[in-house]
Structures are given as C-alpha cells and as structure tokens.
Design a protein around this motif. Structure first.
Motif, PDB file in Angstrom:
ATOM      1  N   UNK A  79      30.178  14.907  23.882  1.00 15.21           N
ATOM      2  CA  UNK A  79      28.805  15.230  23.475  1.00 15.21           C
ATOM      3  C   UNK A  79      28.799  16.052  22.186  1.00 15.21           C
ATOM      4  N   UNK A  80      29.709  17.018  22.068  1.00 11.42           N
ATOM      5  CA  UNK A  80      29.819  17.826  20.850  1.00 11.42           C
ATOM      6  C   UNK A  80      30.180  16.964  19.655  1.00 11.42           C
ATOM      7  N   UNK A  81      31.183  16.087  19.832  1.00 11.21           N
ATOM      8  CA  UNK A  81      31.629  15.225  18.739  1.00 11.21           C
ATOM      9  C   UNK A  81      30.521  14.271  18.297  1.00 11.21           C
ATOM     10  N   UNK A  82      29.781  13.717  19.268  1.00 18.87           N
ATOM     11  CA  UNK A  82      28.686  12.807  18.928  1.00 18.87           C
ATOM     12  C   UNK A  82      27.567  13.540  18.195  1.00 18.87           C
ATOM     13  N   UNK A  83      27.219  14.747  18.648  1.00 15.37           N
ATOM     14  CA  UNK A  83      26.181  15.534  17.982  1.00 15.37           C
ATOM     15  C   UNK A  83      26.592  15.860  16.549  1.00 15.37           C
ATOM     16  N   UNK A  84      27.842  16.208  16.359  1.00 12.17           N
ATOM     17  CA  UNK A  84      28.356  16.507  15.019  1.00 12.17           C
ATOM     18  C   UNK A  84      28.289  15.262  14.127  1.00 12.17           C
ATOM     19  N   UNK A  85      28.644  14.108  14.678  1.00 13.66           N
ATOM     20  CA  UNK A  85      28.602  12.865  13.902  1.00 13.66           C
ATOM     21  C   UNK A  85      27.178  12.530  13.487  1.00 13.66           C
ATOM     22  N   UNK A  86      26.237  12.663  14.409  1.00 15.41           N
ATOM     23  CA  UNK A  86      24.833  12.358  14.109  1.00 15.41           C
ATOM     24  C   UNK A  86      24.299  13.344  13.069  1.00 15.41           C
ATOM     25  N   UNK A  87      24.637  14.621  13.219  1.00 21.45           N
ATOM     26  CA  UNK A  87      24.172  15.638  12.271  1.00 21.45           C
ATOM     27  C   UNK A  87      24.719  15.384  10.864  1.00 21.45           C
ATOM     28  N   UNK A  88      25.903  14.803  10.804  1.00 21.62           N
ATOM     29  CA  UNK A  88      26.513  14.509   9.506  1.00 21.62           C
ATOM     30  C   UNK A  88      25.931  13.284   8.820  1.00 21.62           C
ATOM     31  N   UNK A  89      25.093  12.547   9.515  1.00 26.09           N
ATOM     32  CA  UNK A  89      24.488  11.353   8.933  1.00 26.09           C
ATOM     33  C   UNK A  89      25.403  10.146   9.015  1.00 26.09           C
ATOM     34  N   UNK A  90      24.802   8.994   8.846  1.00 26.22           N
ATOM     35  CA  UNK A  90      25.553   7.743   8.938  1.00 26.22           C
ATOM     36  C   UNK A  90      26.429   7.574   7.696  1.00 26.22           C
ATOM     37  N   UNK A  91      27.695   7.233   7.881  1.00 24.30           N
ATOM     38  CA  UNK A  91      28.569   7.048   6.712  1.00 24.30           C
ATOM     39  C   UNK A  91      28.158   5.818   5.896  1.00 24.30           C
ATOM     40  N   UNK A  92      28.465   5.848   4.616  1.00 22.31           N
ATOM     41  CA  UNK A  92      28.110   4.750   3.715  1.00 22.31           C
ATOM     42  C   UNK A  92      28.639   3.403   4.182  1.00 22.31           C
ATOM     43  N   UNK A  93      29.789   3.398   4.810  1.00 23.47           N
ATOM     44  CA  UNK A  93      30.388   2.136   5.256  1.00 23.47           C
ATOM     45  C   UNK A  93      29.485   1.407   6.249  1.00 23.47           C
ATOM     46  N   UNK A  94      28.556   2.120   6.890  1.00 20.75           N
ATOM     47  CA  UNK A  94      27.638   1.516   7.864  1.00 20.75           C
ATOM     48  C   UNK A  94      26.242   1.232   7.293  1.00 20.75           C
ATOM     49  N   UNK A  95      26.072   1.380   5.986  1.00 16.78           N
ATOM     50  CA  UNK A  95      24.736   1.253   5.394  1.00 16.78           C
ATOM     51  C   UNK A  95      24.118  -0.131   5.601  1.00 16.78           C
ATOM     52  N   UNK A  96      24.893  -1.167   5.728  1.00 24.67           N
ATOM     53  CA  UNK A  96      24.361  -2.514   5.921  1.00 24.67           C
ATOM     54  C   UNK A  96      24.420  -2.978   7.368  1.00 24.67           C
ATOM     55  N   UNK A  97      24.724  -2.076   8.272  1.00 31.19           N
ATOM     56  CA  UNK A  97      24.849  -2.452   9.691  1.00 31.19           C
ATOM     57  C   UNK A  97      23.524  -2.260  10.402  1.00 31.19           C
ATOM     58  N   UNK A  98      23.191  -3.229  11.265  1.00 35.35           N
ATOM     59  CA  UNK A  98      22.028  -3.070  12.138  1.00 35.35           C
ATOM     60  C   UNK A  98      22.228  -3.938  13.369  1.00 35.35           C
ATOM     61  N   UNK A  99      21.466  -3.649  14.419  1.00 33.52           N
ATOM     62  CA  UNK A  99      21.518  -4.440  15.635  1.00 33.52           C
ATOM     63  C   UNK A  99      20.430  -5.483  15.603  1.00 33.52           C
TER      64      UNK A  99
END
Length: 109
Positions: free
Chosen positions: A89-109
């Motif tokens: 949960x801590x790691x996920x919160x930190x990842x979300x707070x850091x924003x989506x990395x550029x490598x995922x800018x074109x990713x969507x569901x």
C-alpha cells in the motif's frame, strides 16, 4: 513452484518451468552482476502446494520481506508477487503520488 526474494521487498513466486528460464538467464549474467545473482538465485527455493493449495514460506524468506499477518499476492502475468500488505500500500501510494511515468503516456484500457 519456486519462490525467491526481490530487492523491492517482495517475494517472486514462479511456476517451475517459468523459473527455469529465468534461472538460466540469471546464471549467464557476467561477474559484475554477481551480487544480483546471489539475491535471485541464492534465495530461490522450490516449494510444493499442499492439498489445500497452500505454500509454506520459510521463516527466512518471510523475515526478509516482512511478511506477517496481512499478505497480498499479485498476479504479474508469468508469476506472482507476494507482499506485506502495508508495504505494498505504501509503495502504491508513493507511485501514484509520483505521477504516471512518461513510458505509460500512450497507455489506456
């Protein structure tokens, strides 16, 4: 099945054939990666599922990643990750707070 430690603070749980492919790749790493080989190969242990589908995780591996009462198991495609629920949960919160990395800018569901 094979369990091993990951330096991000979780255990990796592989079906044996998948682990065998990873094991071969890791064993072929150069001497400059010896410490990483020790992390992945030196902590690898084969485990069996019991009749109820449970796996016994050694005290050493549980302690290495802080597995206590609340545990999360995440499917990662070819393997599973086993986490201390609070650490995940801590790691996920930190990842979300850091924003989506550029490598995922074109990713969507």
């Amino acid at each position: 099945m094979t369990l091993t430690k990951h330096p991000h603070g979780c255990l990796l749980f592989f079906p044996r054939p998948v682990w065998e492919e990873h094991r071969k790749q890791i064993a072929a790493w150069p001497m400059s990666a010896r410490a990483w080989q020790r992390i992945f190969l030196g902590n690898a242990v084969d485990v069996e599922l019991d009749s109820a589908g449970r796996v016994l995780i050694s005290p050493e591996l549980r302690a290495a990643v802080g597995l206590e009462k609340e545990v999360m198991m995440l499917g990662m495609g070819t393997h599973f990750e086993i986490w201390n629920a609070a650490k995940l949960a801590e790691d996920e919160a930190e990842a979300v707070a850091g924003g989506m990395p550029d490598v995922l800018s074109n990713f969507s569901f």
